[in-house]
Design a protein around this motif. Structure first.
Motif, PDB file in Angstrom:
ATOM      1  N   MET A   1      53.613 -10.096 112.302  1.00  0.00           N
ATOM      2  CA  MET A   1      54.731  -9.826 111.394  1.00  0.00           C
ATOM      3  C   MET A   1      55.679  -8.823 112.045  1.00  0.00           C
ATOM      4  O   MET A   1      55.254  -7.846 112.640  1.00  0.00           O
ATOM      5  CB  MET A   1      54.228  -9.259 110.066  1.00  0.00           C
ATOM      6  CG  MET A   1      53.427 -10.254 109.270  1.00  0.00           C
ATOM      7  SD  MET A   1      54.329 -11.765 108.887  1.00  0.00           S
ATOM      8  CE  MET A   1      55.620 -11.126 107.869  1.00  0.00           C
ATOM      9  N   ALA A   2      56.958  -9.091 111.925  1.00  0.00           N
ATOM     10  CA  ALA A   2      57.965  -8.180 112.459  1.00  0.00           C
ATOM     11  C   ALA A   2      58.336  -7.175 111.386  1.00  0.00           C
ATOM     12  O   ALA A   2      58.545  -7.534 110.244  1.00  0.00           O
ATOM     13  CB  ALA A   2      59.197  -8.955 112.885  1.00  0.00           C
ATOM     14  N   SER A   3      58.388  -5.946 111.782  1.00  0.00           N
ATOM     15  CA  SER A   3      58.791  -4.921 110.822  1.00  0.00           C
ATOM     16  C   SER A   3      60.265  -4.621 111.029  1.00  0.00           C
ATOM     17  O   SER A   3      60.883  -5.044 111.991  1.00  0.00           O
ATOM     18  CB  SER A   3      57.964  -3.654 111.023  1.00  0.00           C
ATOM     19  OG  SER A   3      58.357  -3.018 112.211  1.00  0.00           O
ATOM     20  N   SER A   4      60.830  -3.866 110.119  1.00  0.00           N
ATOM     21  CA  SER A   4      62.240  -3.496 110.233  1.00  0.00           C
ATOM     22  C   SER A   4      62.399  -2.210 111.031  1.00  0.00           C
ATOM     23  O   SER A   4      63.471  -1.645 111.071  1.00  0.00           O
ATOM     24  CB  SER A   4      62.851  -3.344 108.842  1.00  0.00           C
ATOM     25  OG  SER A   4      62.174  -2.345 108.131  1.00  0.00           O
ATOM     26  N   ARG A   5      61.342  -1.769 111.672  1.00  0.00           N
ATOM     27  CA  ARG A   5      61.409  -0.542 112.464  1.00  0.00           C
ATOM     28  C   ARG A   5      62.085  -0.811 113.799  1.00  0.00           C
ATOM     29  O   ARG A   5      62.129  -1.912 114.287  1.00  0.00           O
ATOM     30  CB  ARG A   5      60.005  -0.003 112.736  1.00  0.00           C
ATOM     31  CG  ARG A   5      59.306   0.457 111.499  1.00  0.00           C
ATOM     32  CD  ARG A   5      57.967   1.017 111.851  1.00  0.00           C
ATOM     33  NE  ARG A   5      57.181   1.157 110.642  1.00  0.00           N
ATOM     34  CZ  ARG A   5      55.880   1.241 110.627  1.00  0.00           C
ATOM     35  NH1 ARG A   5      55.201   1.202 111.741  1.00  0.00           N
ATOM     36  NH2 ARG A   5      55.229   1.366 109.498  1.00  0.00           N
ATOM     37  N   GLY A   6      62.560   0.245 114.404  1.00  0.00           N
ATOM     38  CA  GLY A   6      63.176   0.145 115.714  1.00  0.00           C
ATOM     39  C   GLY A   6      64.681   0.014 115.616  1.00  0.00           C
ATOM     40  O   GLY A   6      65.254  -0.108 114.546  1.00  0.00           O
ATOM     41  N   THR A   7      65.282   0.023 116.788  1.00  0.00           N
ATOM     42  CA  THR A   7      66.738  -0.117 116.858  1.00  0.00           C
ATOM     43  C   THR A   7      67.120  -1.559 116.560  1.00  0.00           C
ATOM     44  O   THR A   7      66.279  -2.459 116.639  1.00  0.00           O
ATOM     45  CB  THR A   7      67.244   0.260 118.256  1.00  0.00           C
ATOM     46  OG1 THR A   7      66.767  -0.713 119.188  1.00  0.00           O
ATOM     47  CG2 THR A   7      66.805   1.652 118.669  1.00  0.00           C
ATOM     48  N   PRO A   8      68.372  -1.810 116.253  1.00  0.00           N
ATOM     49  CA  PRO A   8      68.798  -3.194 116.027  1.00  0.00           C
ATOM     50  C   PRO A   8      68.488  -4.099 117.226  1.00  0.00           C
ATOM     51  O   PRO A   8      68.060  -5.235 117.055  1.00  0.00           O
ATOM     52  CB  PRO A   8      70.312  -3.067 115.805  1.00  0.00           C
ATOM     53  CG  PRO A   8      70.476  -1.707 115.217  1.00  0.00           C
ATOM     54  CD  PRO A   8      69.453  -0.865 115.931  1.00  0.00           C
TER      55      PRO A   8
END
Length: 73
Positions: free
Chosen positions: A4-11
């Motif tokens: 699952m990809a999280s919304s964390r991190g840079t764009p």
């Protein structure tokens, strides 16, 4: 296996993650023989690609740059 990809991190980190997930979903779908299951995986890959396309490599922080930049006349 897909993670699952999280919304964390840079764009840009998210964009890379979405593109990776799209590729993984496409590969998973290509291995299947059931047309409905294959279509579901391809739909998932398309969804990840669309999410990645919303984060252009030309954008900073996910925001579209104005033509002409920040220069004032």
């Amino acid at each position: 296996m897909l993670s699952m990809a999280s919304s964390r991190g840079t764009p840009q980190e998210r964009r890379k993650r979405y593109l990776r997930l799209a590729a993984e979903a496409e590969i998973a779908g290509a291995r299947l023989n059931d047309p409905k299951a294959k279509a579901a995986w391809i739909d998932l890959a398309v969804s990840w690609m669309l999410m990645a396309s919303e984060i252009s490599p030309e954008r900073k922080n996910g925001r579209k740059r104005k033509p002409g930049g920040d220069a004032k006349s």
